[in-house]
Scaffold this motif. Structure first.
Motif, mmCIF file in Angstrom:
data_model
loop_
_atom_site.group_PDB
_atom_site.id
_atom_site.type_symbol
_atom_site.label_atom_id
_atom_site.label_comp_id
_atom_site.label_asym_id
_atom_site.label_seq_id
_atom_site.Cartn_x
_atom_site.Cartn_y
_atom_site.Cartn_z
ATOM 1 N N ARG A 83 0.822 -1.218 0.000
ATOM 2 C CA ARG A 83 0.000 0.000 0.000
ATOM 3 C C ARG A 83 0.851 1.261 0.000
ATOM 4 O O ARG A 83 1.871 1.343 0.633
ATOM 5 N N LEU B 265 -4.677 9.326 16.439
ATOM 6 C CA LEU B 265 -5.290 8.671 15.269
ATOM 7 C C LEU B 265 -4.225 7.905 14.470
ATOM 8 O O LEU B 265 -4.424 6.754 14.080
ATOM 9 N N LEU C 83 -3.214 14.830 15.386
ATOM 10 C CA LEU C 83 -3.507 13.546 14.749
ATOM 11 C C LEU C 83 -2.666 12.390 15.291
ATOM 12 O O LEU C 83 -2.763 11.266 14.802
ATOM 13 N N PRO D 203 0.819 4.193 7.288
ATOM 14 C CA PRO D 203 0.812 5.612 6.927
ATOM 15 C C PRO D 203 0.516 6.479 8.151
ATOM 16 O O PRO D 203 -0.133 6.017 9.097
ATOM 17 N N LEU E 243 7.244 15.012 1.592
ATOM 18 C CA LEU E 243 6.861 14.347 2.851
ATOM 19 C C LEU E 243 7.812 13.200 3.206
ATOM 20 O O LEU E 243 7.729 12.640 4.296
ATOM 21 N N ARG F 32 10.743 5.272 6.334
ATOM 22 C CA ARG F 32 10.223 4.975 7.668
ATOM 23 C C ARG F 32 11.391 4.971 8.642
ATOM 24 O O ARG F 32 12.528 4.672 8.270
ATOM 25 N N CYS G 36 -6.145 7.733 -0.024
ATOM 26 C CA CYS G 36 -5.185 8.597 0.688
ATOM 27 C C CYS G 36 -5.925 9.263 1.848
ATOM 28 O O CYS G 36 -6.883 10.009 1.627
ATOM 29 N N SER H 44 0.030 10.971 9.340
ATOM 30 C CA SER H 44 -0.048 12.345 8.843
ATOM 31 C C SER H 44 1.368 12.929 8.786
ATOM 32 O O SER H 44 2.142 12.754 9.736
ATOM 33 N N THR H 45 1.668 13.596 7.683
ATOM 34 C CA THR H 45 3.019 14.114 7.376
ATOM 35 C C THR H 45 4.112 13.055 7.616
ATOM 36 O O THR H 45 5.255 13.396 7.917
ATOM 37 N N ASN H 46 3.747 11.817 7.494
ATOM 38 C CA ASN H 46 4.662 10.688 7.710
ATOM 39 C C ASN H 46 5.391 10.803 9.058
ATOM 40 O O ASN H 46 6.571 10.484 9.177
ATOM 41 N N ALA I 110 -5.785 17.455 6.171
ATOM 42 C CA ALA I 110 -5.485 18.893 6.110
ATOM 43 C C ALA I 110 -5.826 19.506 4.751
ATOM 44 O O ALA I 110 -6.479 20.548 4.691
ATOM 45 N N THR I 111 -5.393 18.870 3.679
ATOM 46 C CA THR I 111 -5.461 19.521 2.374
ATOM 47 C C THR I 111 -6.807 19.305 1.679
ATOM 48 O O THR I 111 -6.881 18.687 0.617
ATOM 49 N N ILE J 103 -6.762 12.043 4.158
ATOM 50 C CA ILE J 103 -6.525 13.485 4.030
ATOM 51 C C ILE J 103 -7.159 14.190 5.224
ATOM 52 O O ILE J 103 -8.380 14.162 5.394
ATOM 53 N N THR K 83 4.627 16.059 -3.772
ATOM 54 C CA THR K 83 4.093 15.877 -2.408
ATOM 55 C C THR K 83 4.793 14.714 -1.720
ATOM 56 O O THR K 83 5.241 14.816 -0.572
HETATM 57 C C1 FMN Z 1 -4.245 10.813 9.410
HETATM 58 C C2 FMN Z 1 -3.557 11.152 8.115
HETATM 59 C C3 FMN Z 1 -3.746 12.395 7.529
HETATM 60 C C4 FMN Z 1 -3.150 12.711 6.305
HETATM 61 N N1 FMN Z 1 -3.414 13.935 5.724
HETATM 62 C C5 FMN Z 1 -2.895 14.203 4.503
HETATM 63 C C6 FMN Z 1 -3.195 15.442 3.865
HETATM 64 O O1 FMN Z 1 -3.913 16.300 4.397
HETATM 65 N N2 FMN Z 1 -2.679 15.663 2.618
HETATM 66 C C7 FMN Z 1 -1.875 14.739 1.985
HETATM 67 O O2 FMN Z 1 -1.465 14.983 0.844
HETATM 68 N N3 FMN Z 1 -1.564 13.544 2.583
HETATM 69 C C8 FMN Z 1 -2.051 13.266 3.818
HETATM 70 N N4 FMN Z 1 -1.763 12.060 4.413
HETATM 71 C C9 FMN Z 1 -0.910 11.049 3.730
HETATM 72 C C10 FMN Z 1 0.505 10.979 4.355
HETATM 73 O O3 FMN Z 1 1.272 12.077 3.929
HETATM 74 C C11 FMN Z 1 1.160 9.631 3.939
HETATM 75 O O4 FMN Z 1 0.432 8.574 4.515
HETATM 76 C C12 FMN Z 1 2.607 9.546 4.388
HETATM 77 O O5 FMN Z 1 3.403 10.506 3.731
HETATM 78 C C13 FMN Z 1 3.203 8.141 4.087
HETATM 79 O O6 FMN Z 1 3.092 7.833 2.720
HETATM 80 P P1 FMN Z 1 2.335 6.515 2.230
HETATM 81 O O7 FMN Z 1 0.906 6.597 2.735
HETATM 82 O O8 FMN Z 1 2.416 6.563 0.731
HETATM 83 O O9 FMN Z 1 3.039 5.339 2.821
HETATM 84 C C14 FMN Z 1 -2.319 11.756 5.650
HETATM 85 C C15 FMN Z 1 -2.117 10.501 6.262
HETATM 86 C C16 FMN Z 1 -2.728 10.189 7.461
HETATM 87 C C17 FMN Z 1 -2.517 8.846 8.063
#
Ligand code: FMN
Length: 267
Positions: A10, A219, A216, A189, A151, A156, A105, A191-193, A109-110, A107, A147
């Motif tokens: 994933r 969560l 977050l 995954p 990020l 990891r 994905c 938020s903001t990794n 914030a955005t 999301i 993006t």
């Molecule tokens: C709770 C949560 C909120 C997130 N919010 C955003 C967001 O607002 N915008 C965005 O582009 N990605 C968002 N993401 C995706 C993360 O940036 C992403 O999961 C992380 O960089 C790891 O990448 P991967 O999911 O491809 O493994 C979010 C992920 C999680 C778990």
């Protein structure tokens, strides 16, 4: 595809093929979301909303999401148990979608809330906090590549920075009995990794902590615990979650969240 393959493969998908989900797939996802395992309670609602892209309407995600027609909307109350439960439960849906060949994905914030919330009414105390596009992935847009790069989405933290034993004195060995389940947690995954999850193991018990980095973080930790629990389930180890009133060990930066004890243990 089994659940471990889904966890390993994933990634967040932000560019889609513009097509609506079929009725059958929508129904399968909704039925799955209604039946997810929730040991944490809380107050949240998961919905699936279609936007008619063909009619030219695109809800605003500030350019982050391209050509998604269908979005999960998640309404949540402001409570720790809700944050933990939402992460744990909705990640089951994310993994199910991946098993069905669909990208998603999280999301938080955005997105422009009013574009998504239009016409929705939520149970008392819940508001729209998360959206999540779902559909067939298309080739990554330039924005998606930028993006992901900014990020550090592919990276990891090392296992030894996250998982400990002996009152945090020793990093846990990846070969320990919880090694694989924690490795799957590590890939989750966030938020903001930010990867706020931290763990202390004690024989057949795992204590989950988190680094409070943002609103977050709990969560996010729920998402990681979902990966951990799915792996336990895969190997027939399913145990029980419980909360200790006094944390098993105190750490100056990490906050205690919940514990898990394995049932069918061979330790
Ligand atoms: C709770 C949560 C909120 C997130 N919010 C955003 C967001 O607002 N915008 C965005 O582009 N990605 C968002 N993401 C995706 C993360 O940036 C992403 O999961 C992380 O960089 C790891 O990448 P991967 O999911 O491809 O493994 C979010 C992920 C999680 C778990």
């Amino acid at each position: 595809m089994n659940i471990l393959e889904a966890i390993k493969e994933r990634r967040s998908v932000r560019s889609f093929d513009g097509k609506a989900l079929s009725e059958a797939v929508r129904n399968e996802l909704l039925a799955f979301a209604a039946g997810v395992y929730n040991p944490f309670g809380g107050h949240f609602s998961i919905r699936l909303k279609s936007f008619n892209l063909k009619n030219g309407y695109k809800p605003n995600t500030y350019g982050i999401i391209k050509d998604a027609n269908d979005f999960f909307l998640i309404g949540m109350a402001d409570e720790e148990a809700t944050a933990l439960a939402t992460g744990f439960c909705f990640e089951q849906v994310v993994l199910k979608a991946w098993q069905l060949g669909l990208g998603t994905c999280w999301i938080a914030a955005t997105f422009k809330g009013t574009d998504f919330d239009n016409g929705e009414s939520w149970p008392d105390g819940e508001t729209l906090k998360i959206i999540c596009p779902v559909g067939q992935a298309a080739k990554k847009s330039l924005m998606e590549r930028i993006t992901r790069f900014s990020l550090g989405s592919r990276n990891r933290k090392p296992f030894s920075d996250l998982f400990f034993t002996d009152s945090f004195k020793q990093p846990l060995s990846p070969n320990s009995s919880f090694g694989e389940a924690l490795e799957m947690l590590r890939l989750a995954p966030s938020s903001t990794n930010s990867q706020p999850w931290r763990v202390l193991t004690d024989n057949d018990t795992v204590h989950f902590y988190y680094l409070p980095k943002s609103r977050l973080s709990v969560l996010d930790t729920g998402i990681g615990i979902c990966h951990f629990y799915e792996t336990e389930k895969y190997y027939g180890h399913t145990g029980a979650f419980y909360t200790l009133s006094t944390p098993p060990a105190v750490h100056d930066k990490w906050k205690y969240l919940v514990s898990y004890r394995r049932r069918n243990t061979n330790i």
